[in-house]
Design a protein around this motif. Structure first.
Motif, PDB file in Angstrom:
ATOM      1  N   GLU A  36      59.440 -62.691  -5.541  1.00 55.32           N
ATOM      2  CA  GLU A  36      60.662 -63.554  -5.164  1.00 55.32           C
ATOM      3  C   GLU A  36      60.253 -64.888  -4.791  1.00 55.32           C
ATOM      4  O   GLU A  36      60.690 -66.152  -5.216  1.00 55.32           O
ATOM      5  N   ILE A  39      58.868 -66.728  -8.028  1.00 50.92           N
ATOM      6  CA  ILE A  39      60.060 -67.249  -8.737  1.00 50.92           C
ATOM      7  C   ILE A  39      60.828 -68.262  -8.234  1.00 50.92           C
ATOM      8  O   ILE A  39      60.980 -69.415  -8.875  1.00 50.92           O
ATOM      9  N   ASN A  40      60.920 -68.282  -6.939  1.00 53.71           N
ATOM     10  CA  ASN A  40      61.568 -69.391  -6.101  1.00 53.71           C
ATOM     11  C   ASN A  40      60.919 -70.736  -6.201  1.00 53.71           C
ATOM     12  O   ASN A  40      61.467 -71.713  -6.287  1.00 53.71           O
ATOM     13  N   ARG A  43      61.382 -72.156  -9.447  1.00 54.59           N
ATOM     14  CA  ARG A  43      62.763 -72.651  -9.529  1.00 54.59           C
ATOM     15  C   ARG A  43      62.970 -74.100  -8.628  1.00 54.59           C
ATOM     16  O   ARG A  43      63.593 -74.977  -9.221  1.00 54.59           O
ATOM     17  N   THR A  48      65.293 -72.867 -14.577  1.00 56.68           N
ATOM     18  CA  THR A  48      66.114 -71.880 -14.201  1.00 56.68           C
ATOM     19  C   THR A  48      65.688 -70.537 -13.551  1.00 56.68           C
ATOM     20  O   THR A  48      64.541 -70.305 -13.907  1.00 56.68           O
ATOM     21  N   TYR A  49      66.524 -69.750 -13.064  1.00 55.05           N
ATOM     22  CA  TYR A  49      65.936 -68.411 -12.855  1.00 55.05           C
ATOM     23  C   TYR A  49      65.474 -67.511 -13.962  1.00 55.05           C
ATOM     24  O   TYR A  49      64.336 -67.132 -13.719  1.00 55.05           O
ATOM     25  N   ALA A  52      62.024 -69.111 -14.731  1.00 55.66           N
ATOM     26  CA  ALA A  52      61.113 -68.941 -13.712  1.00 55.66           C
ATOM     27  C   ALA A  52      60.263 -67.559 -13.724  1.00 55.66           C
ATOM     28  O   ALA A  52      59.580 -66.992 -13.780  1.00 55.66           O
ATOM     29  N   LYS A  53      61.601 -66.544 -14.010  1.00 57.20           N
ATOM     30  CA  LYS A  53      61.200 -65.128 -14.183  1.00 57.20           C
ATOM     31  C   LYS A  53      60.238 -64.740 -15.163  1.00 57.20           C
ATOM     32  O   LYS A  53      59.344 -63.880 -15.460  1.00 57.20           O
TER      33      LYS A  53
END
Length: 110
Positions: A36, A39-40, A43, A48-49, A52-53
């Protein structure tokens, strides 16, 4: 090259690949734990999520491929080490098997 030098080099290579593999496993474990946060942080760069994912998933896949390559290297180093040990064992003089004990004469008393 003599066998003791070969053994030292094989042992050094094995030790090095074991350390690299352990570091790779630790890195992969940390990457899993920081999913997390990873990914954050992506971002925060404007992705975008989903983007990033995808980047995280690609990074994870690359790390797993590299770890698998390190596993192959470590297994090869282990085989080479065992091979040199086997060659050394073959050069050792064969110890004569212990002689069978001679039968003892039995005295019969009546």
């Amino acid at each position: 090259m003599d066998l003791t030098q070969e053994l030292k080099e094989a042992a050094d290579q094995l030790s090095l690949t074991r350390r690299r593999f352990a570091r790779g496993e630790e890195g992969l474990r940390l990457l899993h734990q920081s999913r997390e946060a990873f990914i954050n942080s992506l971002r925060n760069t404007g992705l975008t999520y989903a983007e990033a994912k995808t980047k995280y998933d690609n990074c994870l896949d690359e790390q797993e491929v590299q770890l698998h390559g390190l596993l192959d290297q470590m297994m090869y180093a282990e085989r080479m080490h065992q091979f040199v040990l086997h060659r050394i064992a073959l050069q050792q003089p064969q110890a004569a098997p212990p002689a069978a004990p001679e039968p003892q004469a039995q005295t019969v008393t009546a």
